[in-house]
Design a protein around this motif. Structure first.
Motif, mmCIF file in Angstrom:
data_model
loop_
_atom_site.group_PDB
_atom_site.id
_atom_site.type_symbol
_atom_site.label_atom_id
_atom_site.label_comp_id
_atom_site.label_asym_id
_atom_site.label_seq_id
_atom_site.Cartn_x
_atom_site.Cartn_y
_atom_site.Cartn_z
ATOM 1 N N GLU A 1 0.861 -1.185 0.000
ATOM 2 C CA GLU A 1 0.000 0.000 0.000
ATOM 3 C C GLU A 1 0.892 1.229 0.000
ATOM 4 O O GLU A 1 1.924 1.268 0.679
ATOM 5 N N VAL A 2 0.522 2.244 -0.787
ATOM 6 C CA VAL A 2 1.301 3.486 -0.877
ATOM 7 C C VAL A 2 0.570 4.602 -0.148
ATOM 8 O O VAL A 2 -0.639 4.779 -0.312
ATOM 9 N N GLU A 3 1.312 5.361 0.637
ATOM 10 C CA GLU A 3 0.756 6.497 1.365
ATOM 11 C C GLU A 3 1.681 7.694 1.188
ATOM 12 O O GLU A 3 2.905 7.560 1.282
ATOM 13 N N THR A 4 1.130 8.850 0.900
ATOM 14 C CA THR A 4 1.901 10.088 0.829
ATOM 15 C C THR A 4 1.376 11.045 1.882
ATOM 16 O O THR A 4 0.190 11.349 1.917
ATOM 17 N N LYS A 5 2.278 11.503 2.751
ATOM 18 C CA LYS A 5 1.871 12.362 3.841
ATOM 19 C C LYS A 5 3.083 13.123 4.371
ATOM 20 O O LYS A 5 4.169 12.565 4.496
ATOM 21 N N ASP A 6 2.880 14.408 4.661
ATOM 22 C CA ASP A 6 3.918 15.251 5.256
ATOM 23 C C ASP A 6 5.208 15.228 4.452
ATOM 24 O O ASP A 6 6.321 15.180 5.001
ATOM 25 N N GLY A 7 5.074 15.253 3.118
ATOM 26 C CA GLY A 7 6.251 15.308 2.262
ATOM 27 C C GLY A 7 6.989 13.997 2.108
ATOM 28 O O GLY A 7 8.095 13.966 1.581
ATOM 29 N N LEU A 8 6.373 12.898 2.570
ATOM 30 C CA LEU A 8 7.009 11.587 2.480
ATOM 31 C C LEU A 8 6.171 10.639 1.635
ATOM 32 O O LEU A 8 4.941 10.681 1.654
ATOM 33 N N TRP A 9 6.842 9.783 0.888
ATOM 34 C CA TRP A 9 6.229 8.682 0.151
ATOM 35 C C TRP A 9 6.534 7.412 0.927
ATOM 36 O O TRP A 9 7.702 7.060 1.117
ATOM 37 N N LYS A 10 5.501 6.746 1.420
ATOM 38 C CA LYS A 10 5.709 5.567 2.264
ATOM 39 C C LYS A 10 5.081 4.349 1.597
ATOM 40 O O LYS A 10 3.888 4.336 1.284
ATOM 41 N N LEU A 11 5.888 3.316 1.383
ATOM 42 C CA LEU A 11 5.436 2.059 0.830
ATOM 43 C C LEU A 11 5.351 1.035 1.952
ATOM 44 O O LEU A 11 6.357 0.676 2.558
ATOM 45 N N LYS A 12 4.118 0.596 2.248
ATOM 46 C CA LYS A 12 3.910 -0.414 3.278
ATOM 47 C C LYS A 12 3.876 -1.775 2.592
ATOM 48 O O LYS A 12 3.012 -2.035 1.761
ATOM 49 N N VAL A 13 4.826 -2.650 2.925
ATOM 50 C CA VAL A 13 4.963 -3.938 2.255
ATOM 51 C C VAL A 13 4.597 -5.054 3.226
ATOM 52 O O VAL A 13 5.186 -5.161 4.312
ATOM 53 N N GLY A 14 3.645 -5.899 2.840
ATOM 54 C CA GLY A 14 3.221 -7.005 3.689
ATOM 55 C C GLY A 14 1.712 -7.039 3.848
ATOM 56 O O GLY A 14 1.025 -6.022 3.692
ATOM 57 N N ASN A 15 1.195 -8.206 4.178
ATOM 58 C CA ASN A 15 -0.244 -8.375 4.397
ATOM 59 C C ASN A 15 -0.629 -7.737 5.733
ATOM 60 O O ASN A 15 -0.103 -8.119 6.778
ATOM 61 N N PRO A 16 -1.524 -6.744 5.717
ATOM 62 C CA PRO A 16 -1.865 -6.036 6.960
ATOM 63 C C PRO A 16 -2.590 -6.899 7.982
ATOM 64 O O PRO A 16 -2.727 -6.513 9.142
ATOM 65 N N THR A 17 -3.051 -8.077 7.569
ATOM 66 C CA THR A 17 -3.787 -8.942 8.496
ATOM 67 C C THR A 17 -2.959 -10.125 8.987
ATOM 68 O O THR A 17 -3.442 -10.923 9.795
ATOM 69 N N VAL A 18 -1.713 -10.249 8.497
ATOM 70 C CA VAL A 18 -0.878 -11.392 8.852
ATOM 71 C C VAL A 18 0.450 -10.901 9.414
ATOM 72 O O VAL A 18 1.155 -10.110 8.778
ATOM 73 N N LYS A 19 0.812 -11.355 10.598
ATOM 74 C CA LYS A 19 2.099 -11.020 11.192
ATOM 75 C C LYS A 19 3.125 -12.106 10.859
ATOM 76 O O LYS A 19 2.794 -13.288 10.816
ATOM 77 N N VAL A 20 4.356 -11.683 10.622
ATOM 78 C CA VAL A 20 5.421 -12.628 10.305
ATOM 79 C C VAL A 20 6.535 -12.457 11.330
ATOM 80 O O VAL A 20 6.681 -11.408 11.967
ATOM 81 N N GLU A 21 7.344 -13.493 11.491
ATOM 82 C CA GLU A 21 8.512 -13.417 12.355
ATOM 83 C C GLU A 21 9.611 -14.292 11.792
ATOM 84 O O GLU A 21 9.386 -15.102 10.895
#
Length: 217
Positions: free
Chosen positions: A82-102
């Motif tokens: 998911e891509v988010e742009t906020k406060d002058g930053l481009w942020k790419l969130k990588v990973g399934n938001p419903t699944v935690k990994v370790e």
């Protein structure tokens, strides 16, 4: 979260575009939903710290020598993102938001930065932090690979390598490596921490690069 290995391949094209490929090998010490890749939407070349009262004032009120707004386009990501742009930053969130990994995990990201080169008085400048902005995690190994378009191989005038993140007080000159770019299409750099590269090209070698100082102070 520990970044065990990070490899960034930066390809510079004649039209001023950059193609970025980032490969991450990370270890999650506690369960997480993935990683973030953050980039500043304003590509700014900071002035190095100056001494004296007037020098410190200049750095305080005019910290950047050149600034240019960036356009970033995702080409491919190995995981859900998911891509988010906020406060002058481009942020790419990588990973399934419903699944935690370790444990250990690998990620691969490719994106394009359009018209990223900055026009100086006589040169075109590539200024790129090889591991992104606003990172507060530990890096064990960082490898940066720079690939030049065929038309640019003999157009490099100077290259400076910095260790550390972009900024005013935290950027430390490590060495100039212009010798390594003489007549070479590809150069690989290794470090045990963040890498920032500043490369000066002959301005005339970049097609359609706007002239003049694009200072946005």
């Amino acid at each position: 979260l520990v970044y065990d290995n990070v490899k960034t391949t930066l390809t510079v094209y004649k039209n001023g575009d950059l193609l970025i490929e980032e490969n991450y090998e990370v270890t999650f010490n506690v369960p997480k939903r993935g990683i973030y890749v953050t980039r500043k939407l304003n590509n700014s070349i900071p002035l190095l710290p100056k001494k004296g009262v007037f020098g410190r004032l200049e750095n305080l009120f005019f910290p950047y020598e050149y600034t240019k707004k960036l356009d970033i386009e995702v080409i491919s990501v190995s995981e859900e993102y998911e891509v988010e742009t906020k406060d002058g930053l481009w942020k790419l969130k990588v990973g399934n938001p419903t699944v935690k990994v370790e444990g250990q995990k690998k990620y691969s990201i490719v994106y394009k930065v359009s018209n990223a080169l900055i026009a100086g008085d006589s040169t075109a400048m590539v200024y790129w932090n090889m591991i992104g902005a606003d990172h507060e995690v530990k890096y064990k190994n960082v490898t940066a690979e720079i690939i030049l378009a065929d038309e640019l191989v003999n157009k490099v005038k100077d290259v400076e390598l910095y260790l550390g993140l972009t900024g005013i007080n935290d950027i430390i000159p490590a060495e100039k490596i212009a010798q390594g770019f003489q007549n070479k299409k590809k150069v690989t750099l290794d470090a045990n921490q963040a890498l920032t590269v500043m490369m000066h090209l002959e301005k005339e070698s970049i097609a359609g690069l706007e002239t003049g100082n694009p200072n946005n102070r």
